[in-house]
Motif scaffolding. Structure first.
Motif, PDB file in Angstrom:
ATOM      1  N   ILE A  65      39.723  80.440  62.391  1.00  0.00           N
ATOM      2  CA  ILE A  65      40.099  80.904  61.050  1.00  0.00           C
ATOM      3  C   ILE A  65      41.440  81.636  61.110  1.00  0.00           C
ATOM      4  O   ILE A  65      42.335  81.405  60.287  1.00  0.00           O
ATOM      5  CB  ILE A  65      39.008  81.823  60.461  1.00  0.00           C
ATOM      6  CG1 ILE A  65      37.718  81.042  60.212  1.00  0.00           C
ATOM      7  CG2 ILE A  65      39.497  82.503  59.181  1.00  0.00           C
ATOM      8  CD1 ILE A  65      36.504  81.923  59.931  1.00  0.00           C
ATOM      9  N   LYS A  66      41.575  82.515  62.080  1.00  0.00           N
ATOM     10  CA  LYS A  66      42.761  83.357  62.202  1.00  0.00           C
ATOM     11  C   LYS A  66      44.032  82.536  62.414  1.00  0.00           C
ATOM     12  O   LYS A  66      45.064  82.805  61.815  1.00  0.00           O
ATOM     13  CB  LYS A  66      42.557  84.310  63.389  1.00  0.00           C
ATOM     14  CG  LYS A  66      43.565  85.429  63.487  1.00  0.00           C
ATOM     15  CD  LYS A  66      43.380  86.270  64.744  1.00  0.00           C
ATOM     16  CE  LYS A  66      42.054  86.954  64.827  1.00  0.00           C
ATOM     17  NZ  LYS A  66      41.962  87.867  65.992  1.00  0.00           N
ATOM     18  N   TYR A  67      43.961  81.533  63.277  1.00  0.00           N
ATOM     19  CA  TYR A  67      45.165  80.789  63.651  1.00  0.00           C
ATOM     20  C   TYR A  67      45.391  79.509  62.861  1.00  0.00           C
ATOM     21  O   TYR A  67      46.460  78.905  62.950  1.00  0.00           O
ATOM     22  CB  TYR A  67      45.154  80.498  65.156  1.00  0.00           C
ATOM     23  CG  TYR A  67      45.275  81.767  65.957  1.00  0.00           C
ATOM     24  CD1 TYR A  67      46.478  82.454  66.013  1.00  0.00           C
ATOM     25  CD2 TYR A  67      44.175  82.301  66.626  1.00  0.00           C
ATOM     26  CE1 TYR A  67      46.587  83.643  66.713  1.00  0.00           C
ATOM     27  CE2 TYR A  67      44.278  83.483  67.332  1.00  0.00           C
ATOM     28  CZ  TYR A  67      45.489  84.165  67.380  1.00  0.00           C
ATOM     29  OH  TYR A  67      45.590  85.340  68.069  1.00  0.00           O
ATOM     30  N   THR A  68      44.418  79.082  62.079  1.00  0.00           N
ATOM     31  CA  THR A  68      44.595  77.899  61.242  1.00  0.00           C
ATOM     32  C   THR A  68      45.256  78.348  59.941  1.00  0.00           C
ATOM     33  O   THR A  68      44.803  79.295  59.312  1.00  0.00           O
ATOM     34  CB  THR A  68      43.236  77.224  60.963  1.00  0.00           C
ATOM     35  OG1 THR A  68      42.683  76.806  62.214  1.00  0.00           O
ATOM     36  CG2 THR A  68      43.385  76.020  60.054  1.00  0.00           C
ATOM     37  N   PRO A  69      46.321  77.656  59.537  1.00  0.00           N
ATOM     38  CA  PRO A  69      47.006  78.061  58.307  1.00  0.00           C
ATOM     39  C   PRO A  69      46.151  77.805  57.062  1.00  0.00           C
ATOM     40  O   PRO A  69      45.146  77.096  57.117  1.00  0.00           O
ATOM     41  CB  PRO A  69      48.265  77.181  58.303  1.00  0.00           C
ATOM     42  CG  PRO A  69      47.944  76.020  59.172  1.00  0.00           C
ATOM     43  CD  PRO A  69      46.934  76.501  60.175  1.00  0.00           C
ATOM     44  N   ALA A  70      46.604  78.363  55.961  1.00  0.00           N
ATOM     45  CA  ALA A  70      45.949  78.122  54.674  1.00  0.00           C
ATOM     46  C   ALA A  70      45.859  76.616  54.433  1.00  0.00           C
ATOM     47  O   ALA A  70      46.753  75.861  54.812  1.00  0.00           O
ATOM     48  CB  ALA A  70      46.735  78.796  53.551  1.00  0.00           C
ATOM     49  N   ASN A  71      44.760  76.198  53.847  1.00  0.00           N
ATOM     50  CA  ASN A  71      44.469  74.794  53.550  1.00  0.00           C
ATOM     51  C   ASN A  71      44.233  73.953  54.807  1.00  0.00           C
ATOM     52  O   ASN A  71      44.209  72.728  54.732  1.00  0.00           O
ATOM     53  CB  ASN A  71      45.560  74.158  52.681  1.00  0.00           C
ATOM     54  CG  ASN A  71      45.723  74.896  51.370  1.00  0.00           C
ATOM     55  OD1 ASN A  71      44.755  75.092  50.650  1.00  0.00           O
ATOM     56  ND2 ASN A  71      46.934  75.350  51.090  1.00  0.00           N
ATOM     57  N   GLY A  72      44.054  74.595  55.956  1.00  0.00           N
ATOM     58  CA  GLY A  72      43.790  73.880  57.202  1.00  0.00           C
ATOM     59  C   GLY A  72      42.328  73.499  57.329  1.00  0.00           C
ATOM     60  O   GLY A  72      41.502  73.799  56.463  1.00  0.00           O
ATOM     61  N   GLN A  73      42.031  72.841  58.437  1.00  0.00           N
ATOM     62  CA  GLN A  73      40.676  72.341  58.664  1.00  0.00           C
ATOM     63  C   GLN A  73      40.088  72.930  59.944  1.00  0.00           C
ATOM     64  O   GLN A  73      40.792  73.087  60.947  1.00  0.00           O
ATOM     65  CB  GLN A  73      40.689  70.823  58.789  1.00  0.00           C
ATOM     66  CG  GLN A  73      41.116  70.123  57.530  1.00  0.00           C
ATOM     67  CD  GLN A  73      41.124  68.630  57.737  1.00  0.00           C
ATOM     68  OE1 GLN A  73      41.628  68.125  58.735  1.00  0.00           O
ATOM     69  NE2 GLN A  73      40.538  67.909  56.790  1.00  0.00           N
ATOM     70  N   ILE A  74      38.786  73.189  59.892  1.00  0.00           N
ATOM     71  CA  ILE A  74      38.018  73.670  61.039  1.00  0.00           C
ATOM     72  C   ILE A  74      36.739  72.852  61.084  1.00  0.00           C
ATOM     73  O   ILE A  74      36.080  72.666  60.056  1.00  0.00           O
ATOM     74  CB  ILE A  74      37.685  75.176  60.907  1.00  0.00           C
ATOM     75  CG1 ILE A  74      38.978  75.999  60.815  1.00  0.00           C
ATOM     76  CG2 ILE A  74      36.813  75.633  62.078  1.00  0.00           C
ATOM     77  CD1 ILE A  74      38.760  77.427  60.350  1.00  0.00           C
ATOM     78  N   ALA A  75      36.400  72.357  62.262  1.00  0.00           N
ATOM     79  CA  ALA A  75      35.158  71.602  62.429  1.00  0.00           C
ATOM     80  C   ALA A  75      34.359  72.211  63.577  1.00  0.00           C
ATOM     81  O   ALA A  75      34.909  72.498  64.636  1.00  0.00           O
ATOM     82  CB  ALA A  75      35.456  70.132  62.722  1.00  0.00           C
TER      83      ALA A  75
END
Length: 174
Positions: A65-75
């Motif tokens: 969450i911290k390192y993914t930019p806004a509108n990014g994806q996490i799986a």
């Protein structure tokens, strides 16, 4: 707490159920950055410490969450392969260069020092805590390139309990 005392607290825990609980707990942060997070896979029970596994997943998801930019994806994926239970957390953030992937497990180490390119603050303890929990569980951790050639993919591989371990109570179930 000595490793043998810690291991005495082990019971059957379900990786997917704990991951679901962690994602629910941090979902406001995901929404705040308008990120897309998905949990997929299957129920996978391992022999471990429910609190330790929760801290491991929480550290990894919080980093995503911290390192993914806004509108990014996490799986977040939980599945079995070749007699192992696998937990994968992937993101579309900046990733970690291959040359730095071992160093990030050192206590207080941060890529770029205090002036990390992401502008994200931290103390460099999260991945050292993760590595300690991985070691206490006799698991393995691997860092690789993440989604679509960017970001980070963290894979933690656990032994599955033997069939005769059915007497272990499942913790972490909701």
């Amino acid at each position: 707490l000595a490793p043998d005392q810690y291991m005495a607290k082990f019971s059957r825990v379900d990786l997917q159920q704990i991951a679901r609980r962690v994602i629910a707990a941090v979902y406001a942060d995901v929404e705040g950055k308008q990120q897309d997070v998905e949990l997929e896979g299957e129920s996978c029970e391992i022999r471990g410490d429910a609190f330790g596994i929760e801290m491991l997943i929480l550290n990894l998801v919080n980093n995503a969450i911290k390192y993914t930019p806004a509108n990014g994806q996490i799986a977040v994926r939980v599945f079995r392969r070749e007699g192992r239970a696998l937990l994968q957390i992937m993101d579309s953030g900046p990733g970690i260069p291959a040359s730095e992937r071992q160093r990030v497990f050192e206590r207080f180490y941060r890529i770029g020092g205090d002036r990390h390119d992401s502008g994200t603050s931290g103390c460099g303890l999260g991945l050292s805590i993760v590595q300690r929990i991985v070691a206490l569980h006799g698991a393995e951790i691997e860092l690789a390139e993440g989604m679509n050639g960017t970001g980070l993919k963290v894979t933690v591989s656990f032994s599955l309990p033997a069939a005769h371990d059915k007497q272990w109570k499942v913790q972490g179930a909701t």
